[in-house]
Every structure is written in structure tokens, then in C-alpha cells.
Design a protein around this motif. Structure first.
Motif, PDB file in Angstrom:
ATOM      1  N   ARG A 224     -10.590 -13.714 109.148  1.00  0.00           N
ATOM      2  CA  ARG A 224     -11.932 -13.528 109.786  1.00  0.00           C
ATOM      3  C   ARG A 224     -12.655 -14.576 109.717  1.00  0.00           C
ATOM      4  O   ARG A 224     -12.889 -15.361 108.654  1.00  0.00           O
ATOM      5  CB  ARG A 224     -12.576 -12.349 109.045  1.00  0.00           C
ATOM      6  CG  ARG A 224     -13.855 -11.894 109.884  1.00  0.00           C
ATOM      7  CD  ARG A 224     -14.586 -10.695 109.141  1.00  0.00           C
ATOM      8  NE  ARG A 224     -15.249 -11.350 107.968  1.00  0.00           N
ATOM      9  CZ  ARG A 224     -16.223 -10.679 107.307  1.00  0.00           C
ATOM     10  NH1 ARG A 224     -16.324  -9.244 107.212  1.00  0.00           N
ATOM     11  NH2 ARG A 224     -16.829 -10.980 106.195  1.00  0.00           N
ATOM     12  N   ILE A 225     -12.966 -15.170 110.829  1.00  0.00           N
ATOM     13  CA  ILE A 225     -13.872 -16.446 110.804  1.00  0.00           C
ATOM     14  C   ILE A 225     -15.183 -15.912 111.477  1.00  0.00           C
ATOM     15  O   ILE A 225     -15.389 -15.193 112.653  1.00  0.00           O
ATOM     16  CB  ILE A 225     -13.342 -17.639 111.775  1.00  0.00           C
ATOM     17  CG1 ILE A 225     -11.831 -17.684 111.200  1.00  0.00           C
ATOM     18  CG2 ILE A 225     -14.120 -18.849 111.521  1.00  0.00           C
ATOM     19  CD1 ILE A 225     -11.331 -18.742 112.189  1.00  0.00           C
TER      20      ILE A 225
ATOM     21  N   ALA B  11     -19.829 -10.614 119.137  1.00  0.00           N
ATOM     22  CA  ALA B  11     -20.812 -11.343 119.185  1.00  0.00           C
ATOM     23  C   ALA B  11     -22.086 -10.306 118.907  1.00  0.00           C
ATOM     24  O   ALA B  11     -22.421  -9.291 119.821  1.00  0.00           O
ATOM     25  CB  ALA B  11     -21.241 -11.841 120.498  1.00  0.00           C
ATOM     26  N   GLU B  12     -22.729 -10.333 117.991  1.00  0.00           N
ATOM     27  CA  GLU B  12     -23.640  -9.337 117.439  1.00  0.00           C
ATOM     28  C   GLU B  12     -25.032 -10.203 117.035  1.00  0.00           C
ATOM     29  O   GLU B  12     -25.328 -11.300 116.497  1.00  0.00           O
ATOM     30  CB  GLU B  12     -23.271  -8.845 116.089  1.00  0.00           C
ATOM     31  CG  GLU B  12     -22.243  -7.604 116.286  1.00  0.00           C
ATOM     32  CD  GLU B  12     -21.940  -6.949 114.919  1.00  0.00           C
ATOM     33  OE1 GLU B  12     -22.100  -5.812 115.121  1.00  0.00           O
ATOM     34  OE2 GLU B  12     -21.627  -7.700 114.200  1.00  0.00           O
TER      35      GLU B  12
ATOM     36  N   THR C 120     -17.815 -13.305 115.674  1.00  0.00           N
ATOM     37  CA  THR C 120     -16.777 -12.982 114.710  1.00  0.00           C
ATOM     38  C   THR C 120     -15.605 -12.992 115.420  1.00  0.00           C
ATOM     39  O   THR C 120     -15.528 -12.323 116.438  1.00  0.00           O
ATOM     40  CB  THR C 120     -17.283 -11.886 114.057  1.00  0.00           C
ATOM     41  OG1 THR C 120     -18.489 -11.687 113.278  1.00  0.00           O
ATOM     42  CG2 THR C 120     -16.147 -11.298 112.946  1.00  0.00           C
ATOM     43  N   LEU C 121     -14.568 -13.595 114.820  1.00  0.00           N
ATOM     44  CA  LEU C 121     -13.343 -13.654 115.262  1.00  0.00           C
ATOM     45  C   LEU C 121     -12.410 -13.000 114.173  1.00  0.00           C
ATOM     46  O   LEU C 121     -12.228 -13.452 113.186  1.00  0.00           O
ATOM     47  CB  LEU C 121     -12.661 -14.978 115.706  1.00  0.00           C
ATOM     48  CG  LEU C 121     -11.358 -15.116 116.211  1.00  0.00           C
ATOM     49  CD1 LEU C 121     -10.935 -14.610 117.418  1.00  0.00           C
ATOM     50  CD2 LEU C 121     -10.807 -16.473 116.185  1.00  0.00           C
TER      51      LEU C 121
ATOM     52  N   VAL D 141     -10.809 -20.917 122.488  1.00  0.00           N
ATOM     53  CA  VAL D 141     -11.773 -20.090 123.300  1.00  0.00           C
ATOM     54  C   VAL D 141     -13.172 -20.094 122.453  1.00  0.00           C
ATOM     55  O   VAL D 141     -14.298 -19.922 123.310  1.00  0.00           O
ATOM     56  CB  VAL D 141     -11.199 -18.652 123.246  1.00  0.00           C
ATOM     57  CG1 VAL D 141     -11.938 -17.706 124.288  1.00  0.00           C
ATOM     58  CG2 VAL D 141      -9.781 -18.760 123.905  1.00  0.00           C
ATOM     59  N   ILE D 142     -13.281 -19.763 121.332  1.00  0.00           N
ATOM     60  CA  ILE D 142     -14.463 -19.532 120.713  1.00  0.00           C
ATOM     61  C   ILE D 142     -15.270 -20.864 120.713  1.00  0.00           C
ATOM     62  O   ILE D 142     -16.513 -20.921 121.105  1.00  0.00           O
ATOM     63  CB  ILE D 142     -14.150 -19.258 119.178  1.00  0.00           C
ATOM     64  CG1 ILE D 142     -13.340 -18.099 119.054  1.00  0.00           C
ATOM     65  CG2 ILE D 142     -15.566 -18.887 118.294  1.00  0.00           C
ATOM     66  CD1 ILE D 142     -13.714 -16.875 119.641  1.00  0.00           C
TER      67      ILE D 142
END
Length: 425
Positions: free
Chosen positions: A44-45, A94-95, A104-105, A118-119
Motif C-alpha cells: 500500500r502506498i 483519492a480521499e 492511495t494505491l 499512472v499515479i
């Protein structure tokens, strides 16, 4: 064979060991923290950006920009972004939060070489297409129109505005605010806010050298800062002088109640002890408010109290929806429970139950490495360190009934609390 006639052994929680991160300072000024734990090749990034200073003339920019971040770049449409992420079994989110906005990915390690570009494109080259912006405006106006029919939503918005005034925390937008959104303003806001000097990156999962290299190559020296640094300071919070708010809904079957006061945040030394007091009052299913107003009186399906710990403020609040015909009675019972905590010592048995519940909840919340990363972020963004959790557990284990009574008298004053009622009263 297990003897089910015997209760399991109960052991007191003495110390909670947290996974500590390693830190890399990237050449562009961004901080990278990573938590290496777990066997699955999943990471998780999170890219966390401080929200730009609240501007009352353009109040929705922070929330609108993060919400539309995945709606297109100069090379990818929104559907192409979604397709690329889905193709690799990844998840992108996206929050918006009051203090920070987060991208968050979740991705398998073996696919990071394909998902990270992509990010990178989203964070550095979002363009907020005009057609997508108009769709966003219409959708948000419709959602707001529906939400404002709900008493609890109106109560929460009114309460926040009373507590936090005309600030980032107290702002309650209307349809006209969405209509003021302009693509040019969003682009300018994006360029100021979404840059490495205003970004902390958190990695959690099975982190090896290859994963680290992929992230640092994509978001290190090759990601440059813009000419204007992000101003993430916020105006001082000024609460309303008016303490009572009644919004009448003549046809309402239930009334929404929200009661509370400005309070301390996590950086204050009293915060752990105040959490004990809050838990006794309404912070878990066995709380006094639940026992009285739900179980005994039957006024509601649920009632609870909570504490919000924000960067520039905090609040202690009670929230419920009760039958419209018993609204006044419910308020009286809430006042009674608050005053009981100020005048009567909490029985030791009740305090022990709450103590075990809180320590068990903390331990139970550490189910995986992502949870450990979340605990670190709590203290990191409050300018604290892991010593906070040692102090928290020590306070919870050592607090006495007299301590609780003293805290109640220090922080709870029903007459000075903000009271919001939406429905009938």
C-alpha cells in the motif's frame, strides 16, 4: 481436547509493540516512510498532501481537486486510468480529509512498474477536463440536495459551523459554492498543493529493494517542485457565541441531536485520559449513554460520544437520533449522565471494563502492517512519536475513579456545550 467448561485464560496487556518505519529523505524534499512486514507481495502506498490554506472565496478547492484528480490527465482519460489500474488488479483511491488529501494505491509488487507511472501522471499532470468538471458539479449538487433532507446531516453541519466557525473545519457548502468552481482555479490550486515539498509518502507491506527503487525513482529527483510553495497554514478557529440551534422539521418522526464542545487534540497531555472519560460516557456499546437512553428508556436505536482530533483543533461531541416526542427527555437524560460523571465516582468494576476494552481495541486494531502504518500517521501528523502509545497505555492502566471525576469537571459543562436539534423539540 479443549475443555470448554473452562474459561480461557485472561492476561492483562502490559505492552503493545508497534512496527516502526524506516525513513528516507528524498532529494526533492518529500519524506518517505516504509514499513516492511508481511509475506504477501502486496503493498500500500499513500501520498499525503497538506491541504492549502482555506479561502472563503473559493471554499471547495481542496475537496474538489482531490475528488477530480483521477478524472483525466493530458495523456489519459478517466476511463483509461481506471482500465490501467483494474487490468493489474490494483486499487486506487483519492480521499479528502480536513487536514490532508490522500492518494492511495494498493498493488501487487510485481505490477508496481506498471501502476506507479499512472499515479505519477495523476499527481503531476491532472487537467480537470471541463466536461468532467460540469458533471462533478451537477452530481455534487444533487448529492447535497438529498443529504440536506436528512436530519443528522443538517445537525452535523450546523454543529461543525458553530464549533469551528468560518474555517476549513466549519465550512458547510451549498449548491452555489459548487457553481463557483472554475477549472483555472483548480489548476492553480493543484500546481501549488501537489508537489513533493508538500508530500509525505507511506509504504506498507512486503518492501524489498526493488519496490523502494521503483518508488524513489518515480517520486524522487525526477519529481520537481513548482515555483510557489504550498501554504498549508490555516486561519484561527473562532467558535460561535450562540450555543443553542433548533431547526424545525414539522413532519419529522425523529429529531437529530448533536451536543458538544471545543476540546483538546492528540498533542495535549490530557488526551489519553479524556478518551477514557469519553468511552465511559458514550464511546462503546456498553457506555452509560447507551445503557440509559437506548437500553433503559428506548428513546433511540443508538447514541454515542466521540472525540475529533484535528491538526488545528478538536471537539468532544454526542450524537443521536431519537423519537421526536421524546427529544426533550433525551436531552435531560444526556445532561443527567454528564452530571453523574462530575459528581459520582465511577465504580472500579466499570472502570476496569472500560480499561480492558480500550487496551484490547488498540491491540485488536493492529491486525496487519497497514494498521501499524495508520498508527504511525496518527502521531506523525500530530507532531508526536511512538512514546505517545506508551503513555496512552500507561494512562489507561493507571487512571483512577478520582482522575475520571476530575477530568469530567475540567472538560464537561453541559450549560456551556453547543446544542443542535433538527426535527421537533
Amino acid at each position: 481436547m479443549l475443555d470448554r467448561t473452562l474459561a480461557p485464560h485472561f492476561g492483562a496487556i502490559e505492552h503493545i509493540k508497534l512496527v516502526e518505519p524506516k525513513h528516507i529523505k528524498l532529494p526533492n524534499g518529500s519524506n518517505l516512510y516504509y514499513f516492511n512486514s508481511g509475506e504477501q507481495d502486496l503493498v500500500r502506498i499513500e501520498w499525503v498532501f497538506g491541504n492549502v490554506r482555506f479561502n472563503a472565496d473559493r471554499p471547495l478547492l481542496n475537496s474538489a481537486v482531490i475528488t477530480m484528480l483521477t478524472e483525466g490527465t493530458s495523456t489519459l482519460t478517466a476511463s483509461q486510468i481506471a482500465d490501467k489500474i483494474d487490468y493489474y488488479g490494483a486499487f486506487l483511491q483519492a480521499e479528502y480529509g480536513y487536514d490532508n488529501s490522500v492518494v492511495t494505491l494498493y498493488s501487487l509488487s510485481k505490477h508496481l512498474a506498471s501502476t506507479l507511472p499512472v499515479i505519477k501522471d495523476i499527481i503531476t499532470d491532472s487537467v480537470f477536463p471541463e466536461s468532467e468538471l460540469q458533471t462533478y458539479i451537477r452530481n455534487q449538487q444533487q448529492k447535497l440536495q438529498v443529504s440536506l433532507q436528512k436530519n443528522d446531516v443538517v445537525a452535523r453541519r450546523t454543529f461543525n459551523k458553530a464549533i469551528y466557525g468560518e474555517s476549513l473545519y466549519g465550512f458547510a457548502g451549498d449548491g452555489a459554492d459548487y457553481q463557483q468552481l472554475q477549472r483555472a482555479d483548480m489548476l492553480a490550486h493543484f500546481k501549488q498543493m501537489y508537489q513533493p515539498s508538500n508530500c509525505d509518502i507511506f509504504l506498507a507491506g512486503k518492501i524489498d529493494d526493488e519496490v523502494l527503487n521503483l518508488v524513489t525513482d518515480a517520486f524522487g529527483a525526477s519529481w520537481a517542485n513548482g515555483p510557489e510553495s504550498a501554504d498549508i497554514s490555516q486561519p484561527a478557529v473562532k467558535s460561535s457565541n450562540e450555543l443553542f440551534y433548533f431547526i424545525e422539521k414539522p413532519e419529522a418522526l425523529q429529531s437529530a441531536i448533536r451536543i458538544g464542545t471545543r476540546s483538546i487534540n492528540r498533542s495535549h497531555p490530557d488526551f489519553p485520559a479524556l478518551q477514557v472519560l469519553n468511552t465511559i460516557l458514550g464511546g462503546y456499546f456498553g457506555s452509560r449513554l447507551m445503557a440509559n437512553i437506548r437500553e433503559d428508556k428506548g428513546y433511540t436505536y443508538g447514541i454515542g460520544s466521540g472525540m475529533s482530533a484535528l491538526k488545528h483543533g478538536g471537539a468532544l461531541f454526542i450524537a443521536t437520533e431519537v423519537g421526536a416526542d421524546v427529544c426533550r427527555d433525551a436531552l435531560s437524560e444526556i445532561e443527567k449522565e454528564i452530571n453523574r460523571l462530575k459528581t459520582e465516582l465511577v465504580p472500579q468494576e466499570e472502570l476496569d471494563l472500560v480499561r480492558n476494552y480500550m487496551l484490547g481495541s488498540l491491540l485488536g486494531s493492529l491486525e496487519n502492517v497497514f494498521s501499524h502504518a495508520d498508527k504511525f500517521k496518527n502521531v506523525y501528523f500530530s507532531d508526536l512519536d511512538y512514546a505517545y502509545y506508551d503513555r496512552y497505555t500507561n494512562v489507561v492502566k493507571a487512571i483512577t475513579p478520582q482522575d475520571v471525576l476530575d477530568l469530567a469537571n475540567k472538560y464537561l459543562d453541559f450549560d456551556k456545550m453547543y446544542k443542535v436539534i433538527v426535527g421537533k423539540y
